[in-house]
Design a protein around this motif. Structure first.
Motif, PDB file in Angstrom:
ATOM      1  N   GLU A  43      75.092  45.473  39.802  1.00 64.43           N
ATOM      2  CA  GLU A  43      74.980  44.828  41.110  1.00 64.43           C
ATOM      3  C   GLU A  43      76.103  45.242  42.067  1.00 64.43           C
ATOM      4  O   GLU A  43      76.026  44.998  43.267  1.00 64.43           O
ATOM      5  N   GLU A  90      83.746  39.648  42.003  1.00 63.48           N
ATOM      6  CA  GLU A  90      83.534  38.775  43.164  1.00 63.48           C
ATOM      7  C   GLU A  90      84.857  38.395  43.818  1.00 63.48           C
ATOM      8  O   GLU A  90      84.963  38.347  45.048  1.00 63.48           O
ATOM      9  N   THR A 142      77.801  41.137  52.933  1.00 66.13           N
ATOM     10  CA  THR A 142      76.479  41.432  52.385  1.00 66.13           C
ATOM     11  C   THR A 142      76.542  41.538  50.863  1.00 66.13           C
ATOM     12  O   THR A 142      75.701  40.988  50.159  1.00 66.13           O
ATOM     13  N   GLY A 145      76.644  38.295  49.419  1.00 70.00           N
ATOM     14  CA  GLY A 145      75.467  37.475  49.688  1.00 70.00           C
ATOM     15  C   GLY A 145      75.714  36.362  50.678  1.00 70.00           C
ATOM     16  O   GLY A 145      75.084  35.306  50.618  1.00 70.00           O
ATOM     17  N   ASP A 147      76.793  35.331  55.031  1.00 74.04           N
ATOM     18  CA  ASP A 147      76.809  35.809  56.416  1.00 74.04           C
ATOM     19  C   ASP A 147      78.228  36.269  56.755  1.00 74.04           C
ATOM     20  O   ASP A 147      79.204  35.660  56.301  1.00 74.04           O
TER      21      ASP A 147
END
Length: 155
Positions: A43, A90, A142, A145, A147
């Protein structure tokens, strides 16, 4: 600003601000080089490749900012801001997002300062850098995930 008004910023203050920006660019280069190589998982492969591209763009920014500092009579910084690392992909992307947000805030301020000092070429160059920094912010948001956050402007 009328002709009788004096600028509220000095060349020295602009040089100091640009040196802070340069230290942030060094930080970004180091972070992007590191993160692009250590992000693991299917991912994150697209963003890892994009971060490698961002590292090159940040180097171009650093060269432009150093040139502006030299033009203004200052000595370009050689010290990066600290780089945060993590075992978690992340977290690394969140660190980058926060750094890009701060970079955008500061460059928006620097554009106003350069304009105020009638250093329009520097302001225009910084606007070009801002476009790329905003693209970086969008890519990171993005990948996370979310805005893209509004970076605002530094006080």
């Amino acid at each position: 600003m009328s002709k009788s008004d004096q600028p509220t910023v000095t060349r020295k203050q602009l040089i100091e601000g640009l040196n802070e920006d340069l230290s942030r660019e060094y930080q970004a280069i180091i972070a992007y080089v590191n993160y692009s190589q250590v992000l693991k998982g299917a991912e994150y492969m697209n963003i890892a490749d994009e971060l490698a591209v961002h590292a090159g763009e940040e180097l171009e920014h650093a060269l432009k900012v150093a040139n502006h500092i030299d033009y203004l009579g200052g000595m370009p910084s050689v010290t990066p801001k600290p780089v945060k690392t993590s075992e978690k992909a992340e977290d690394m992307l969140k660190f980058d997002l926060a750094n890009e947000k701060e970079t955008i805030r500061q460059y928006r301020r620097r554009v106003r300062q350069a304009d105020e000092l009638n250093e329009f070429a520097i302001a225009e160059s910084l606007r070009g850098i801002l476009v790329e920094e905003q693209d970086h912010l969008i890519a990171l948001a993005t990948a996370l995930g979310i805005d893209p956050p509004d970076a605002g402007i530094a006080d």
